[in-house]
Scaffold this active site. Structure first.
Site, PDB file in Angstrom:
ATOM      1  CG  ASP A  12      49.372  32.585  40.301  1.00  0.00           C
ATOM      2  OD1 ASP A  12      49.601  32.043  39.000  1.00  0.00           O
ATOM      3  OD2 ASP A  12      48.467  32.991  40.761  1.00  0.00           O
ATOM      4  CG  HIS A  40      51.421  29.518  36.523  1.00  0.00           C
ATOM      5  ND1 HIS A  40      50.523  30.440  36.060  1.00  0.00           N
ATOM      6  CD2 HIS A  40      52.109  29.388  35.357  1.00  0.00           C
ATOM      7  CE1 HIS A  40      51.635  30.985  35.126  1.00  0.00           C
ATOM      8  NE2 HIS A  40      52.808  30.571  34.748  1.00  0.00           N
ATOM      9  CG  MET A  44      54.779  32.247  35.854  1.00  0.00           C
ATOM     10  SD  MET A  44      53.599  34.256  35.923  1.00  0.00           S
ATOM     11  CE  MET A  44      52.907  33.336  37.909  1.00  0.00           C
ATOM     12  CG  MET A  88      49.445  32.647  31.835  1.00  0.00           C
ATOM     13  SD  MET A  88      48.621  32.574  32.907  1.00  0.00           S
ATOM     14  CE  MET A  88      48.938  34.088  33.270  1.00  0.00           C
ATOM     15  CG  ASP A 107      45.629  32.702  36.361  1.00  0.00           C
ATOM     16  OD1 ASP A 107      45.442  33.583  36.462  1.00  0.00           O
ATOM     17  OD2 ASP A 107      46.676  32.068  36.435  1.00  0.00           O
ATOM     18  CB  SER A 161      45.172  32.694  41.952  1.00  0.00           C
ATOM     19  OG  SER A 161      47.092  32.687  41.839  1.00  0.00           O
ATOM     20  CG  HIS A 203      46.741  28.713  40.469  1.00  0.00           C
ATOM     21  ND1 HIS A 203      47.192  28.259  39.380  1.00  0.00           N
ATOM     22  CD2 HIS A 203      47.049  29.824  39.294  1.00  0.00           C
ATOM     23  CE1 HIS A 203      47.897  28.700  38.130  1.00  0.00           C
ATOM     24  NE2 HIS A 203      47.645  29.568  38.578  1.00  0.00           N
ATOM     25  CG  MET A 228      55.159  35.023  40.087  1.00  0.00           C
ATOM     26  SD  MET A 228      54.238  37.004  39.578  1.00  0.00           S
ATOM     27  CE  MET A 228      52.320  36.213  39.076  1.00  0.00           C
TER      28      MET A 228
END
Length: 230
Positions: free
Chosen positions: A41, A72, A74, A143, A181, A14, A39, A43
């Protein structure tokens, strides 16, 4: 869905844990160390209490690696941003069912753009949530920390959920990768693999390791690239 050798444990470092001032070099380092996916993330400071990358970061890094970009999201609302991340170079787009009113529609949108679609279960999201979405999923991500921050401790309470999802996936009739993760490191990886996971997302344990190839190999359960096991 991204093909992998049968039985191979996929490792997806990540980039949230990377040095943000050297993202290209950090990405290239973990690629050379044996990463399978990269990966991201994403956000928004609303769905989770933090801010991270936008699609422009993916677009800037995309020319420098051929590995799959595992993204991913979010963010909420989610549907208005799916196409932007697809256009920026995402190969997999993973969503939380709580991030929009119609998760089936969001997964259909992702697949219509030619991308692998994923469903993410936060620690408090019941396993039954994915039962109605599995037919549209290429990846299920569990998660094992609460989403929003890197470097958190692994929640062992998620191991039964991983095992339950393994049974659901095995019975669903099409290939779905089971990813985990959160707090994934050489000491926790064997636990989630034994529970049925086949894909590991890890940030701090990779980017913070003095030998990243050794860290990745340890989580996968084999020797580092270039070394021959006994």
């Amino acid at each position: 869905m991204t093909a992998q050798p049968p039985g191979r444990v996929v490792i997806a470092p990540s980039l949230l844990a990377a040095d943000a001032g050297r993202l290209r070099e950090e990405m290239e380092s973990v690629v050379q160390s044996g990463a399978d996916w990269l990966h991201f993330d994403i956000m928004d400071g609303h769905f989770v209490p933090n801010l991270s990358f936008g699609p422009h970061v993916l677009a800037a890094l995309r020319p420098h690696s051929t590995l799959p970009f595992d993204v991913h999201l979010m963010i909420a609302p989610i549907d208005p941003f799916v196409a932007a991340f697809a256009d920026a170079g995402a190969d997999h787009i993973l969503i939380h069912p709580e991030a929009g009113p119609h998760p089936h529609r969001t997964l259909q949108l992702i697949r219509s753009l030619g991308k692998s679609a994923g469903v993410v279960l936060s620690p408090g999201t019941p396993v039954e949530t994915v039962a109605w979405l599995l037919e549209l999923a290429d990846i299920v991500l569990v998660m094992s920390v609460n989403p929003g921050f890197g470097g958190q401790r692994f929640l062992s309470s998620q191991l039964p959920k991983i095992a339950a999802l393994r049974r659901m996936i095995d019975a669903c009739g099409h290939p779905v990768r089971l990813s985990v993760d959160g707090g994934i490191a050489p000491d926790t990886a064997p636990l989630v693999l034994a529970a049925g996971a086949d894909t590991l997302v890890s940030g701090s344990a990779v980017f913070g390791a003095p030998d990243r190839a050794a860290a990745i190999a340890a989580m996968r359960g084999g020797p580092p690239p270039g070394e021959v096991g006994c």
